[in-house]
Design a protein around this motif. Sequence first.
Motif, mmCIF file in Angstrom:
data_model
loop_
_atom_site.group_PDB
_atom_site.id
_atom_site.type_symbol
_atom_site.label_atom_id
_atom_site.label_comp_id
_atom_site.label_asym_id
_atom_site.label_seq_id
_atom_site.Cartn_x
_atom_site.Cartn_y
_atom_site.Cartn_z
ATOM 1 N N ARG A 132 0.840 -1.211 0.000
ATOM 2 C CA ARG A 132 0.000 0.000 0.000
ATOM 3 C C ARG A 132 0.869 1.252 0.000
ATOM 4 N N ASP A 133 2.011 1.200 0.676
ATOM 5 C CA ASP A 133 2.932 2.340 0.664
ATOM 6 C C ASP A 133 3.436 2.614 -0.760
ATOM 7 N N ILE A 134 3.710 1.551 -1.510
ATOM 8 C CA ILE A 134 4.153 1.717 -2.899
ATOM 9 C C ILE A 134 3.078 2.415 -3.709
ATOM 10 N N ILE A 135 1.851 1.929 -3.592
ATOM 11 C CA ILE A 135 0.742 2.501 -4.361
ATOM 12 C C ILE A 135 0.486 3.951 -3.946
ATOM 13 N N ASN A 136 0.502 4.228 -2.657
ATOM 14 C CA ASN A 136 0.280 5.599 -2.175
ATOM 15 C C ASN A 136 1.384 6.531 -2.646
ATOM 16 N N GLU A 137 2.624 6.048 -2.658
ATOM 17 C CA GLU A 137 3.735 6.882 -3.102
ATOM 18 C C GLU A 137 3.596 7.210 -4.586
ATOM 19 N N ASP A 189 -5.803 5.686 -9.203
ATOM 20 C CA ASP A 189 -5.498 4.610 -8.263
ATOM 21 C C ASP A 189 -5.629 3.229 -8.896
ATOM 22 N N SER A 190 -6.714 3.002 -9.655
ATOM 23 C CA SER A 190 -6.943 1.674 -10.221
ATOM 24 C C SER A 190 -5.867 1.309 -11.244
#
Length: 321
Positions: free
Chosen positions: A9-14, A23-24
């Motif tokens: 999730r940190d990767i995606i948020n970054e 996001d998708s």
Amino acid sequence: MTRYHATIRDIINEMNHAIHGKDSVVELVVASVFAGGHVLLEDVPGVAKTLLARSLAGTLGLGFARIQFTPDLLPSDIIGLTIWDAKNQEMQFRKGPIFTNILLADELNRASPKTQSALLEAMAESQVTVDGVTYPLPDPFIVIATQNPIEFEGTYPLPEAQVDRFLAATTIGYPSQTDEEQIVNDHLLTGLANTSVRQIFDSEQLQEVRGTLPKVFVSNAIVAYIVALTRYTRDRSSVSLGASPRGAIALALLARASAAVAGRDFVTPEDVKAMALPALGHRIRLSPEAWIRGVRRESIVNEAVQAVPAPVALNEGSNPH
């Protein structure tokens, strides 16, 4: 996968700090990398395709290279070539930009079929062959290719064999007004988009996650559902070429990676439905009559999802094993 979930999730948020409001798409590309597959981005210029690939490499701590495909690009410009080294009195292989982890193949369909085919062995087997000598590519090796679906002048359609090598295909699309205002403000304040991302992963952690993926449970019912969806795309009168068995494999791999990104160790029908279009859509070829009528490949996949009965979903608290 639970212990990796927070870091994923940190990767995606970054990445979302650089790619506003998508996001998708970010989750799909991250899932594709975990599944070890290549991604095709079919979209117009200026919607952050390059930024997406560069941010992905940055957050994962991977090497990155970009090749602008043009009609005069040669296979040796991509792979490299063997030259005579006068100093050492021997032939030496000079590696091309393909020797990286994340390769952005920008406007792939502008290159000639001969040059496009230079990627085929690399995408299929993670290796290249020059003058009869085979050279392994770095692990991981992921191609993120782009093509403009609007402008066809001076382009060469990708052969079906190459399109089939892409695990997933998607579009980024234009941002919402709020996100576009943020993008413009970034440029006004700093002169460039917010492209600075922190490294969250390294190659060893990535290999650990990829090694854990086979432990994500895929039930027989889910496998049967995936195959039924794939076969549905071959039985339509509006389709001249449906998704191949490789498409069914791609859907299974993406669904498993999607479950992992969500922090689960088992695949649900919702994972399959979410990944059906990215995995199957680009593998479908419409009949000429359907194309003239304006039928879209997306509608075939959506029709399959609606028509094929999904298995009963597992409860979060149940033990699928």
